[in-house]
Design an enzyme around this catalytic site. Structure first.
Site, PDB file in Angstrom:
ATOM      1  N   GLY A  17       0.952  -1.120   0.077  1.00  0.00           N
ATOM      2  CA  GLY A  17      -0.051   0.090  -0.037  1.00  0.00           C
ATOM      3  C   GLY A  17       0.839   1.345   0.018  1.00  0.00           C
ATOM      4  N   GLY A  19       4.006   1.760  -0.952  1.00  0.00           N
ATOM      5  CA  GLY A  19       4.580   1.710  -2.388  1.00  0.00           C
ATOM      6  C   GLY A  19       3.789   2.330  -3.605  1.00  0.00           C
ATOM      7  CG  PHE A 120     -10.719  -1.543  15.030  1.00  0.00           C
ATOM      8  CD1 PHE A 120     -11.437  -2.163  14.308  1.00  0.00           C
ATOM      9  CD2 PHE A 120      -9.193  -1.956  14.858  1.00  0.00           C
ATOM     10  CE1 PHE A 120     -11.082  -3.188  13.413  1.00  0.00           C
ATOM     11  CE2 PHE A 120      -8.919  -2.926  13.897  1.00  0.00           C
ATOM     12  CZ  PHE A 120      -9.992  -3.374  13.190  1.00  0.00           C
ATOM     13  CG  ASP A 222      14.177  -8.129   2.360  1.00  0.00           C
ATOM     14  OD1 ASP A 222      14.596  -8.742   3.427  1.00  0.00           O
ATOM     15  OD2 ASP A 222      13.582  -8.419   1.312  1.00  0.00           O
ATOM     16  CD  GLN A 241      -0.157  -3.537  17.760  1.00  0.00           C
ATOM     17  OE1 GLN A 241      -0.766  -3.745  16.339  1.00  0.00           O
ATOM     18  NE2 GLN A 241      -0.542  -2.680  18.344  1.00  0.00           N
ATOM     19  CG  HIS A 243      -3.709  -8.714  16.723  1.00  0.00           C
ATOM     20  ND1 HIS A 243      -4.669  -9.357  17.284  1.00  0.00           N
ATOM     21  CD2 HIS A 243      -4.177  -7.610  15.920  1.00  0.00           C
ATOM     22  CE1 HIS A 243      -5.888  -8.818  16.738  1.00  0.00           C
ATOM     23  NE2 HIS A 243      -5.600  -7.834  15.907  1.00  0.00           N
ATOM     24  CG  LEU A 253      -5.163 -10.928  12.438  1.00  0.00           C
ATOM     25  CD1 LEU A 253      -4.434 -10.608  13.949  1.00  0.00           C
ATOM     26  CD2 LEU A 253      -5.138  -9.503  11.865  1.00  0.00           C
ATOM     27  CB  THR A 255      -9.579  -8.666  12.088  1.00  0.00           C
ATOM     28  OG1 THR A 255      -9.998  -7.026  12.381  1.00  0.00           O
ATOM     29  CG2 THR A 255     -11.022  -9.098  11.795  1.00  0.00           C
ATOM     30  CD  GLU A 256      -8.145  -3.699  17.797  1.00  0.00           C
ATOM     31  OE1 GLU A 256      -6.926  -4.083  18.017  1.00  0.00           O
ATOM     32  OE2 GLU A 256      -8.396  -2.744  17.773  1.00  0.00           O
ATOM     33  NE  ARG A 287      -4.660  -4.372  17.089  1.00  0.00           N
ATOM     34  CZ  ARG A 287      -4.497  -4.233  15.664  1.00  0.00           C
ATOM     35  NH1 ARG A 287      -3.449  -4.138  15.278  1.00  0.00           N
ATOM     36  NH2 ARG A 287      -5.530  -4.242  15.021  1.00  0.00           N
ATOM     37  CG  HIS A 354      -0.501  -7.696  14.163  1.00  0.00           C
ATOM     38  ND1 HIS A 354      -1.146  -8.518  13.134  1.00  0.00           N
ATOM     39  CD2 HIS A 354      -1.070  -6.557  14.190  1.00  0.00           C
ATOM     40  CE1 HIS A 354      -1.935  -7.774  12.361  1.00  0.00           C
ATOM     41  NE2 HIS A 354      -2.047  -6.663  13.120  1.00  0.00           N
ATOM     42  CD  GLU A 388       4.331  -3.638   9.699  1.00  0.00           C
ATOM     43  OE1 GLU A 388       3.467  -3.740   8.896  1.00  0.00           O
ATOM     44  OE2 GLU A 388       4.977  -4.292  10.551  1.00  0.00           O
ATOM     45  NE  ARG A 399      -0.243  -1.093  13.356  1.00  0.00           N
ATOM     46  CZ  ARG A 399      -1.497  -1.692  12.934  1.00  0.00           C
ATOM     47  NH1 ARG A 399      -2.362  -1.207  12.514  1.00  0.00           N
ATOM     48  NH2 ARG A 399      -1.304  -3.288  12.778  1.00  0.00           N
ATOM     49  CB  SER A 404      -0.900  -0.068   9.829  1.00  0.00           C
ATOM     50  OG  SER A 404       0.009  -0.054   8.864  1.00  0.00           O
TER      51      SER A 404
END
Ligand SMILES: Cc1cc2nc3c(=O)[nH]c(=O)nc-3n(C[C@H](O)[C@H](O)[C@H](O)COP(=O)(O)OP(=O)(O)OC[C@H]3O[C@@H](n4cnc5c(N)ncnc54)[C@H](O)[C@@H]3O)c2cc1C
Length: 588
Positions: A17, A19, A120, A222, A241, A243, A253, A255-256, A287, A354, A388, A399, A404
């Site tokens: 997302g 990039g 959330f 990387d 973090q 989760h 995962l 999700t929350e 979290r 996470h 990230e 976070r 994010s």
């Protein structure tokens, strides 16, 4: 061995997302922009984001305010987030979400046809009041919708893609300015030198340093390894973090949003234990808080199962319509990875690595910063980071869920804007890349291709992951971490002597994994060293031996360099539109 050389206005390493949002800004401004991605862009980890993206739209509650969002983010970060950057992100969130909507992102809708918003963790009205519904969602597949939308827009605006190319190292001139990257075409094994006036690192997270993680196999840090090898620092790497709801054993995962839609956690007494720890926000506390409470339940013997090693996420009381329309992906994941139908029985879950709050330090325009001789921030010419892998820092020590996806689009765009203005001010071409610089960047590949004797990559990676899991998890102490660090240093030495059993030129995934391991171990070392150094508890960094936050000594970002040297940077308390939020105790 032949080396392809190509030149662009801008190179972006990473097709997630962050990039893709940066690339879009640049290609729409007619810049020649190349995106290098080790996986096909729509396979980047962003695709697996489930719960949503935060913006103070007020579609569910009728009222919301970006300043409340800003406050929640600062408190959530345990005050380690930079307030100028958090202000910028929260203020621009509504615009960023509407922009995605107008690009065609298929958000879920409420009764009025507006973007659907759910609750959330850690999100409130009126600066810490009642829970707010701020998380915009496309069912529980928000990242999928977002990433495909951005990819399509990039195709439309003619961004150039190098898919399944792996970036190996940055290329620098004598002044440490970045003039490009060296990459390898995974399919053919051909090396490529990409030169540009600006290089953006958008390489995502590094959750693969842990044994159990929600992160993709490709999240190997990387970009962080590249930055350390370029003698530049990483920031706040002790902040990882966990989760609260990774599927037991698999790490996948849940999700929350499952708790946002009304699910809750229970222990072996069927008790909804979060009511006891956090009477106000309960299961929708931050979290870090929920993960610690689950670990305490497990440690104090209230864990579930024959080994008492997990807790349960209860969803079977929810309306079937909610499960099918709002959480269809979760239902499928629970069936596949836990063998459980969540409409009938609870899902076994445990805190799981996470998200990486730290990363490459940048200012709020995405320019990578280093400290000069006077200890002040100085921009590294030609180098930017977003997503990230970057530490802007909007997440500080913890976070908030759904911040994010917001971070990656807001700062992806702002990196694009900053580069356009820098290209317009400075029309000079980047200095040409020399043979010696190419050779320096190719060293690691040359070593791996030559080495005859040594250890196996996959084995060493598992050893490292287990050390991190055991010694640097949710709760930390000096003794356990110090022992972990000794073991990690031994692995670090061994990683310098790995050998490939696959010597082929084409599609040599073992070569790529070896290069990734060299980055993972650097990220693990940075995380371990800084975790041991920070003698306080703040956000996700919870020390049993230093249980309190220590603002006097530790209200600052920590820096780590490849030679083990450490440094510090002040936290930015200078928002431009509102007064700074002063430090106070965090309570939920
Ligand atoms: C399971 C899961 C669910 C999540 N759900 C949410 C959510 O609901 N809401 C939310 O806000 N956040 C969520 N997050 C966090 C969020 O999705 C990520 O932080 C964010 O998507 C990261 O985006 P990115 O663009 O920085 O990196 P990524 O999407 O990870 O992309 C990294 C890119 O870098 C490329 N790359 C990496 N190294 C190299 C290299 N050496 N050479 C070439 N290319 C390279 C990869 O190919 C990839 O294209 C979730 C995370 C996970 C793991």
């Amino acid at each position: 061995m032949p080396i392809q050389q190509q030149s662009f206005d801008v190179i972006i390493v990473g097709g997630g997302g962050a990039g893709l949002r940066a690339a879009l800004q640049l290609s729409q401004a007619n810049k020649r922009v190349a995106v290098i991605s080790k996986v096909f862009p729509t396979r980047s980890h962003t695709v697996s984001a489930q719960g949503g993206i935060n913006a103070a739209l007020g579609n569910t509650d009728g009222r919301d305010d970006w300043r409340w969002h800003m406050y929640d983010t600062i408190v959530g970060s345990d005050y380690l987030g930079d307030q100028d950057a958090i202000e910028y992100m929260c203020q621009h969130a509504p615009e960023a979400v509407y922009e995605l909507e107008h690009m065609g992102m298929p958000f879920s809708r409420n009764q009025q046809g507006k973007i659907y918003q759910r609750a959330f963790g850690g999100q409130t009205q009126d600066f810490g009041g009642d829970l707010v519904h701020r998380t915009c969602a496309a069912a529980d597949r928000t990242g999928h919708a977002l990433l495909h939308t951005l990819y399509q827009q990039n195709i439309k605006s003619k961004t150039i893609f190098f898919s399944e190319w792996y970036a190996v190292d940055l290329i620098q001139d004598e002044q440490q300015n970045v003039t490009g990257v060296l990459a390898i075409d995974i399919a053919s094994g051909t090396l490529g030198v990409f030169s540009a006036q600006a290089t953006v690192l958008a390489t995502g997270g590094a959750g693969q340093i842990f044994y159990t993680t929600t992160n993709a196999y490709t999240n190997t840090g990387d970009g962080l390894g590249m930055v350390l090898r370029a003698n530049l620092p990483l920031q706040d790497m002790e902040m990882w973090q966990f989760h609260p709801t990774g599927v037991l054993g698999a790490g996948v995962l849940i999700t929350e949003a499952a708790r946002g839609e009304g699910g809750y956690l229970i222990n072996n007494k069927n008790e909804r234990y979060m009511e006891r720890y956090a009477p106000h926000l309960k299961d929708l506390s931050c979290r870090d808080v929920v993960s610690r409470c689950s670990m305490i339940e497990i440690r104090e013997g209230r864990g579930v199962g024959s080994e008492g090693d997990h807790v349960l996420l209860k969803l079977d009381h929810l309306d079937a319509k909610v499960l099918n329309e709002k959480l269809p992906g979760i239902v499928a994941l629970a069936k596949t990875f836990a063998g459980v139908d969540p409409s009938k029985e609870p899902i076994p879950v445990t805190p799981t690595c996470h998200y990486m709050m730290g990363g490459i330090p940048t200012d709020r325009f995405g320019q990578v910063v280093k400290l000069n001789a006077q200890g002040e921030d100085e921009c590294v010419r030609g180098l930017y980071a977003a997503g990230e892998c970057a530490s802007v820092s909007v997440h500080g020590a913890n976070r908030l869920g759904a911040n994010s996806l917001l971070d990656i689009v807001v700062f992806g765009r702002s990196v694009g804007v900053a580069i356009i203005s820098s290209l317009e001010q400075n029309k000079q071409q980047a200095s040409p890349i020399t043979e010696a610089q190419i050779e320096a960047a190719s060293q690691r590949i040359l070593r791996l291709r030559k080495t005859q004797e040594g250890e196996q990559v996959a084995h060493l990676r598992t050893v490292m992951q287990k050390i991190m899991q055991e010694h640097f998890g949710v709760f930390r102490t000096e003794e356990v971490m110090a022992e972990g660090l000794v073991q990690l240093k031994a692995v670090y030495q061994r990683v310098g002597h790995t050998k490939l059993s696959d010597t082929s030129q084409t599609f040599n995934t073992e070569l790529i994994e070896a290069l990734e391991l060299e980055n993972l171990i650097l990220v693990a070392m940075a995380s371990a060293e800084l975790a041991l150094a920070r003698q306080e508890s703040r956000g996700a960094h919870a020390r049993i031996d230093f249980p309190n936050r220590d603002d006097e000594n530790w209200f600052k970002h920590s820096l780590y360099y490849i030679d083990g040297k450490q440094g510090q940077r002040p936290v930015n308390m200078r928002p431009s539109m509102v007064d700074p939020f002063p430090l106070k105790e965090r309570k939920y």
